[in-house]
Write an enzyme that holds these catalytic residues in place. Structure first.
Site, PDB file in Angstrom:
ATOM      1  CB  SER A 136     -51.788  -4.146  74.350  1.00 12.64           C
ATOM      2  OG  SER A 136     -52.398  -4.849  75.405  1.00 12.64           O
ATOM      3  CE1 TYR A 161     -47.076  -6.118  75.856  1.00 12.74           C
ATOM      4  CE2 TYR A 161     -49.284  -6.156  76.801  1.00 12.74           C
ATOM      5  CZ  TYR A 161     -48.448  -6.241  75.701  1.00 12.74           C
ATOM      6  OH  TYR A 161     -48.985  -6.437  74.456  1.00 12.74           O
ATOM      7  CE  LYS A 165     -47.111  -3.712  73.040  1.00 12.39           C
ATOM      8  NZ  LYS A 165     -46.478  -3.807  71.707  1.00 12.39           N
TER       9      LYS A 165
END
Length: 357
Positions: A136, A161, A165
């Site tokens: 991402s 989040y 990643k």
């Protein structure tokens, strides 16, 4: 080796990005096995496969092997690998909402990091060492400058989040450095939107959408009353957040190109690539584009900023072009037109009783 002999495992293949990529893999003559725990997918209890994959099969006129499996269950994962002879894994399975990750970070680390560790260990044990990882743009954190380039510093993430990643990318680099037989391409997505042009498959989030485009689409068909715009005091032309939106079909084709590149190149260790258009659109610009595509007025309300969000983010995707011969071909109008077609045909997503499909 012909593509038809390459067997690809797609984790999270019943999700939004996964299902569109599975379709493109089938259209490119790869054999596909999908695992998914269906935590974010609609499944009719009367059938063995989720609705999105049944529609993928109709579009491709080919079959998909589906297994209900959670990546946090290492034993079940191992059983899948023992049954099939995989050549490569495309790893989508993860939780993906920025705001939610700030509320339940442990769940994000458990699934996004812990689940990936399980997958890597099982891959290693079964001598499957080719991986395309769903990363991402959030790994860049607050951009030092724009556009974002792959060799920029990563890791100063603004939300759990993005941190998950980033952590997984670090694990993958360490793995490739320690074992030269691994090949990993980490695809750093920007903001996937849109749907298949047929209107047959698209984004169908559970509950209230966390992302802008599906929320706009649900407002446009009357499923929701008002769009909430999180902040209008950012340092952008109109004060709303700017993002690089990429059509889901361009993103899906990027995975197929990455797979073909990996197949042809053999052992390439670790490589990170941006997948974006290179152009940023503000929230208000997206609203305007969707109104033009749908002919509907989108009522919206400005509210406070959301935790973990940044001002602007858009890609330099030239490395993906030079390495994979890939570039985005669809613009914001295409994204809105295809989203609108999907939402019109399926006002309640895959649960639509009177669906046209």
């Amino acid at each position: 080796m012909a593509n038809t002999k390459w067997n690809v495992l797609v984790t999270g293949g019943a999700g939004y990005i996964g299902s569109h990529t599975v379709l493109e893999l089938l259209n490119s003559d790869f054999q596909v096995v999908v695992i998914d725990n269906l935590s974010n997918s609609f499944k009719d209890k009367a059938v063995e496969k989720p609705e999105c994959l049944l529609r993928v099969e109709k579009l491709a006129k080919k079959q998909v092997t589906f297994i209900n499996c959670d990546i946090t269950n290492k034993q079940n994962l191992n059983q899948v690998f023992k049954k099939y002879n995989f050549h490569c894994v495309i790893h989508f399975a993860a939780l993906k909402a920025v705001g939610e990750s700030c509320e339940i970070p442990l769940e994000y680390y458990k699934i996004n990091v812990g689940g990936t560790l399980n997958l890597l260990e099982v891959m290693n044990e079964n001598d499957v060492k080719c991986l395309i990882y769903s990363s991402s743009a959030t790994v860049y954190g607050v951009p030092e400058k724009l556009p974002l380039v792959e060799n920029m510093k990563i890791g100063d993430c603004t939300n759990p989040y993005g941190k998950t990643k980033f952590v997984v990318e670090e694990i993958l680099q360490d793995l490739c450095n320690s074992d030269k037989t691994w090949s990993v391409i980490s695809l750093r997505y920007f903001n996937p939107v849109g749907a298949h042009p047929s209107g047959t498959i698209g984004e169908d989030p559970n509950g209230i959408p966390n992302n802008l485009m599906p929320y706009i689409a649900q407002v446009s068909v009357g499923k929701r009353d008002t769009l909430y715009v999180y902040g209008n005091d950012y340092d952008t032309p109109d004060g709303t957040g700017v993002r690089d939106y990429i059509h889901i079909m361009d993103l899906a084709s990027g995975h197929v190109k990455a797979l073909i590149y990996m197949k042809n190149k053999g052992y390439l260790r670790f490589m990170a690539l941006n997948l974006g258009t290179g152009k940023g659109y503000s929230v208000l610009e997206v609203i305007q584009a969707f109104e033009s595509a749908s002919g509907k007025k989108i009522p919206y309300k400005i509210v406070e900023r959301r935790a973990g969000d940044i001002s602007s983010s858009y890609a330099d995707a030239s490395l993906a072009n030079s390495k994979l011969n890939w570039h985005a071909t669809r613009n914001i109008d295409d994204m809105c037109i295809d989203t609108w077609k999907w939402q019109q045909n399926n006002p309640n997503g895959y649960k639509t009783i009177e669906s046209k499909f």
